[in-house]
Design an enzyme around this catalytic site. Structure first.
Site, PDB file in Angstrom:
ATOM      1  N   TYR A  41      12.179 -51.146  -5.015  1.00 23.68           N
ATOM      2  CA  TYR A  41      11.760 -52.280  -6.094  1.00 23.68           C
ATOM      3  C   TYR A  41      11.867 -51.716  -7.546  1.00 23.68           C
ATOM      4  CZ  TYR A  41       8.949 -56.068  -8.342  1.00 23.68           C
ATOM      5  OH  TYR A  41       8.504 -56.970  -8.670  1.00 23.68           O
ATOM      6  N   SER A  42      13.177 -51.319  -7.874  1.00 24.30           N
ATOM      7  CA  SER A  42      13.429 -50.621  -9.086  1.00 24.30           C
ATOM      8  C   SER A  42      14.908 -50.763  -9.565  1.00 24.30           C
ATOM      9  CB  SER A  42      12.947 -49.086  -9.436  1.00 24.30           C
ATOM     10  OG  SER A  42      13.430 -48.342  -8.041  1.00 24.30           O
ATOM     11  N   ILE A  79       5.500 -40.266  -7.205  1.00 20.15           N
ATOM     12  CA  ILE A  79       4.184 -40.961  -7.806  1.00 20.15           C
ATOM     13  C   ILE A  79       4.607 -42.511  -8.061  1.00 20.15           C
ATOM     14  CG2 ILE A  79       2.924 -40.979  -9.886  1.00 20.15           C
ATOM     15  CD1 ILE A  79       3.609 -38.146 -10.376  1.00 20.15           C
ATOM     16  N   THR A 102       0.235 -44.231  -3.746  1.00 16.75           N
ATOM     17  CA  THR A 102       0.427 -45.540  -4.186  1.00 16.75           C
ATOM     18  C   THR A 102      -0.955 -46.054  -4.520  1.00 16.75           C
ATOM     19  OG1 THR A 102       1.177 -47.790  -3.252  1.00 16.75           O
ATOM     20  CG2 THR A 102       0.422 -46.252  -1.772  1.00 16.75           C
ATOM     21  N   GLU A 105      -2.624 -51.088  -1.286  1.00 14.48           N
ATOM     22  CA  GLU A 105      -3.006 -51.287   0.294  1.00 14.48           C
ATOM     23  C   GLU A 105      -1.961 -51.692   1.173  1.00 14.48           C
ATOM     24  OE1 GLU A 105      -6.348 -53.659  -0.140  1.00 14.48           O
ATOM     25  OE2 GLU A 105      -7.637 -51.881   0.034  1.00 14.48           O
ATOM     26  N   GLN A 107       1.585 -51.555   0.436  1.00 13.22           N
ATOM     27  CA  GLN A 107       2.397 -50.553   0.462  1.00 13.22           C
ATOM     28  C   GLN A 107       1.992 -49.272   1.593  1.00 13.22           C
ATOM     29  OE1 GLN A 107       3.211 -49.504  -3.582  1.00 13.22           O
ATOM     30  NE2 GLN A 107       4.575 -51.260  -3.682  1.00 13.22           N
ATOM     31  N   GLU A 132      -3.784 -39.836 -11.576  1.00 17.18           N
ATOM     32  CA  GLU A 132      -5.069 -39.283 -12.458  1.00 17.18           C
ATOM     33  C   GLU A 132      -5.974 -38.537 -11.461  1.00 17.18           C
ATOM     34  OE1 GLU A 132      -4.050 -43.351 -13.896  1.00 17.18           O
ATOM     35  OE2 GLU A 132      -4.244 -42.395 -11.833  1.00 17.18           O
ATOM     36  N   CYS A 284      13.856 -61.556 -16.957  1.00 19.60           N
ATOM     37  CA  CYS A 284      13.976 -60.092 -17.143  1.00 19.60           C
ATOM     38  C   CYS A 284      15.459 -59.902 -17.200  1.00 19.60           C
ATOM     39  CB  CYS A 284      13.121 -59.393 -16.187  1.00 19.60           C
ATOM     40  SG  CYS A 284      11.624 -59.395 -16.514  1.00 19.60           S
TER      41      CYS A 284
END
Length: 302
Positions: A41-42, A79, A102, A105, A107, A132, A284
């Protein structure tokens, strides 16, 4: 190794869990209707115009992973690992250990099941964890299409969170550490003027729609911001690779697939969700066609 810069105003940064789950936990079955079989998904990478979306997504993953100088036995951190296609690719073709982060949940469940099918002695781990909260040494880092969420946070610091991000992972990688950061970008003022970009009301309405209905809290960086915060942490940008033109055929392929599965999509999520996602994907595509947005792969080295 110690982690520096992982606090802002003395407070541990929090991952944007709710914002991320509002999008990515819609339904794995819904996304399967219109993503390619790898569920990447990119932005894809169409090396040839006759490539299928699946082939172009493979090419994008290879493009990114080849820039990391991976060696067998290294540990790669992914990441924002999504539905795991990059991790699976890395294990199969580069013989590395992988850790995927991730906040979704759905994924996480998908990736756990996927790893059960991967025949490799290498370590394969996926976690529900934000960057983080991560604090372990790794050899290489890849992040494809997740950086757009890194500045939303939980109401703290905004773009200053990039400072924390780059410092943290500078300190968690070895002296020859490398990071591949693939993110949507927006032009700075000078580039926007050169491109003749304007801000019509229709554009402002669409941006509001995206931030309300699709990616609440998302923020797109400028290349200069990545430069500033990464260099401040000690990273050097070895290569800027702008591939945003490839997002037009990627988004068009997604929209065409969703439209082809209209009845199934409506049965799963309803007419409103179907209409919202068609507007998102077609709109988009127009943004990338008109160069209001781009995609850059930053190869970062120490």
């Amino acid at each position: 190794m110690t982690s520096q810069g992982d606090t802002t105003s003395g407070t541990q940064l929090k991952p944007p869990v709710e914002a991320v789950r509002s999008h990515y936990d819609k339904s794995n079955e819904f996304f399967k209707l219109w993503l390619d079989p790898s569920m990447t998904y990119s932005c894809a990478y169409f090396e040839r115009p006759d490539m299928t979306l699946e082939e172009a997504q493979y090419a994008k993953r290879k493009l990114a992973l080849d820039k990391l100088n991976l060696e067998p036995g290294m540990t790669l951190l992914d990441i924002g690992c999504g539905w795991g296609s990059t991790m699976r690719h890395a294990v199969a073709e580069y013989d590395v250990n992988v850790i995927g982060l991730t906040l979704s949940e759905n994924q996480y469940a998908h990736d756990k099941a996927m790893f059960d099918e991967v025949d490799s002695p290498r370590r394969k781990e996926v976690r529900i964890q934000g960057w983080e909260e991560f604090d372990e040494p790794v050899d290489r880092i890849v992040s494809l299409g997740a950086f757009e969420h890194f500045a939303d946070g939980a109401g703290d610091a905004g773009f200053e969170r990039y400072d924390t991000f780059f410092k943290k992972f500078y300190n968690l990688t070895p002296d020859d550490g490398r990071m591949l950061l693939h993110t949507i970008t927006i032009p700075d003022k000078e580039e926007a003027q050169e491109l003749g970009l304007t801000s019509p009301m229709s554009l402002l309405r669409f941006i509001k729609f995206i931030l309300t209905e699709i990616f609440p809290g998302g923020r797109l960086p400028r290349i200069s911001q990545v430069d500033y915060y990464s260099s401040n942490a000690g990273w050097k940008v070895e290569r800027y690779h702008r591939i945003g033109a490839n997002y037009v055929p990627t988004l068009n392929a997604w929209a065409d697939a969703l439209q082809a599965h209209k009845d199934e999509a409506i049965a799963l999520k309803g007419q409103e969700t179907y209409d919202i996602y068609m507007h998102y994907l077609r709109g988009c595509s127009d943004l990338f066609r008109d160069k209001y947005t781009d995609v850059c792969q930053f190869t970062l080295v120490k």
